[in-house]
Design a protein around this motif. Structure first.
Motif, PDB file in Angstrom:
ATOM      1  N   ILE A 139     -29.609-115.121  85.209  1.00 48.84           N
ATOM      2  CA  ILE A 139     -28.190-114.821  85.494  1.00 48.84           C
ATOM      3  C   ILE A 139     -28.046-113.396  85.982  1.00 48.84           C
ATOM      4  CG2 ILE A 139     -25.934-114.528  84.393  1.00 48.84           C
ATOM      5  CD1 ILE A 139     -26.551-117.410  84.996  1.00 48.84           C
ATOM      6  N   THR A 140     -28.756-112.440  85.342  1.00 48.00           N
ATOM      7  CA  THR A 140     -28.630-111.034  85.759  1.00 48.00           C
ATOM      8  C   THR A 140     -29.213-110.827  87.161  1.00 48.00           C
ATOM      9  OG1 THR A 140     -30.671-110.515  84.576  1.00 48.00           O
ATOM     10  CG2 THR A 140     -28.584-110.062  83.444  1.00 48.00           C
ATOM     11  N   SER A 141     -30.330-111.526  87.467  1.00 48.89           N
ATOM     12  CA  SER A 141     -30.887-111.382  88.817  1.00 48.89           C
ATOM     13  C   SER A 141     -29.956-111.997  89.855  1.00 48.89           C
ATOM     14  CB  SER A 141     -32.273-112.039  88.885  1.00 48.89           C
ATOM     15  OG  SER A 141     -32.161-113.436  88.753  1.00 48.89           O
ATOM     16  N   ARG A 142     -29.240-113.016  89.470  1.00 48.18           N
ATOM     17  CA  ARG A 142     -28.276-113.679  90.384  1.00 48.18           C
ATOM     18  C   ARG A 142     -27.086-112.750  90.656  1.00 48.18           C
ATOM     19  NH1 ARG A 142     -26.314-116.782  93.963  1.00 48.18           N
ATOM     20  NH2 ARG A 142     -24.513-118.050  93.527  1.00 48.18           N
ATOM     21  N   VAL A 192     -30.001-122.588  88.905  1.00 48.92           N
ATOM     22  CA  VAL A 192     -29.327-121.376  88.417  1.00 48.92           C
ATOM     23  C   VAL A 192     -29.574-120.209  89.368  1.00 48.92           C
ATOM     24  CG1 VAL A 192     -29.237-119.716  86.511  1.00 48.92           C
ATOM     25  CG2 VAL A 192     -29.330-122.149  86.021  1.00 48.92           C
ATOM     26  N   GLU A 193     -30.783-120.104  89.916  1.00 50.11           N
ATOM     27  CA  GLU A 193     -31.070-119.025  90.858  1.00 50.11           C
ATOM     28  C   GLU A 193     -30.191-119.127  92.106  1.00 50.11           C
ATOM     29  OE1 GLU A 193     -35.217-119.347  91.705  1.00 50.11           O
ATOM     30  OE2 GLU A 193     -35.826-118.262  89.907  1.00 50.11           O
ATOM     31  N   GLU A 197     -35.004-116.020  79.196  1.00 48.50           N
ATOM     32  CA  GLU A 197     -35.239-116.340  80.596  1.00 48.50           C
ATOM     33  C   GLU A 197     -33.927-116.657  81.317  1.00 48.50           C
ATOM     34  OE1 GLU A 197     -38.178-119.393  81.039  1.00 48.50           O
ATOM     35  OE2 GLU A 197     -39.504-118.456  79.570  1.00 48.50           O
ATOM     36  N   TYR A 198     -33.018-117.330  80.613  1.00 45.99           N
ATOM     37  CA  TYR A 198     -31.728-117.673  81.222  1.00 45.99           C
ATOM     38  C   TYR A 198     -30.931-116.400  81.535  1.00 45.99           C
ATOM     39  CZ  TYR A 198     -27.176-119.750  82.014  1.00 45.99           C
ATOM     40  OH  TYR A 198     -25.977-120.104  82.579  1.00 45.99           O
ATOM     41  N   LYS A 199     -30.935-115.470  80.572  1.00 44.22           N
ATOM     42  CA  LYS A 199     -30.221-114.209  80.807  1.00 44.22           C
ATOM     43  C   LYS A 199     -30.814-113.469  81.997  1.00 44.22           C
ATOM     44  CE  LYS A 199     -28.715-113.434  76.090  1.00 44.22           C
ATOM     45  NZ  LYS A 199     -28.898-112.637  74.877  1.00 44.22           N
ATOM     46  N   ALA A 200     -32.148-113.488  82.115  1.00 40.61           N
ATOM     47  CA  ALA A 200     -32.806-112.823  83.248  1.00 40.61           C
ATOM     48  C   ALA A 200     -32.423-113.491  84.565  1.00 40.61           C
ATOM     49  CB  ALA A 200     -34.320-112.852  83.064  1.00 40.61           C
TER      50      ALA A 200
END
Length: 165
Positions: free
Chosen positions: A159-162, A115-116, A154-157
């Motif tokens: 995606i937002t960092s991506r 995901v990253e 954690e998934y939202k974090a």
């Protein structure tokens, strides 16, 4: 010429407690009720249909849910002698499941890496070097969805960092 067969006389065995054997056989033949709520309210002297009717449950779903629309549309059973069983079952069903499958740390690391690096591009994830087991894009998508369900924050974090990059 045939041999003469000797027939042994049947003798009574006084060392066996037949009453205890009968009780053991009856316990072995009786079904084991896995549900604690049902087991506590179950009456062995009554039939299955009677027991379930007293608890407000249906033995035959075809009779409980008629195909044609009836004038009486109430969903609650009429003659319930043990309504506490239904309440306990509803309370147990509303609790989070103890047997939910967790995610291994290896899979968490794998999904985070994917995901990253790729966001939601599952075809690119399938071509990645970290994809040791050669998962298809659909299999990777299922793993990401499982991670998303177990660790939504954690998934939202991730995606937002991506998206910030």
């Amino acid at each position: 010429m045939g041999k003469v067969r000797k027939k042994r006389k049947n003798t009574y065995n006084y060392n066996i407690n037949r009453k205890k054997l009968k009780i053991r056989a009856r316990k072995k033949m009786a079904p084991r009720i896995a549900c604690d709520e049902l087991r506590r309210a179950w009456d062995d002297s009554r039939s299955v249909a009677t027991n379930l009717a007293e608890m407000g449950l249906a033995a035959d779903p075809n009779k409980a849910l008629a195909v044609r629309a009836e004038t009486d549309t109430s969903t609650e059973p009429k003659y319930v002698r043990k309504p506490y069983v239904l309440k306990e079952l509803k309370a147990a069903a509303s609790l989070p499941s103890k047997h939910t499958m967790g995610i291994s740390s290896d899979m968490v690391f794998y999904v985070r890496h994917m995901v990253e690096n790729y966001g939601e591009d599952y075809k690119a994830m399938a071509r990645d070097d970290q994809n040791y087991y050669q998962d298809t894009p659909k299999q990777i998508q299922r793993k990401v969805d499982l991670y998303r369900r177990h660790h939504p924050d954690e998934y939202k974090a991730l995606i937002t960092s991506r998206t910030k990059q």
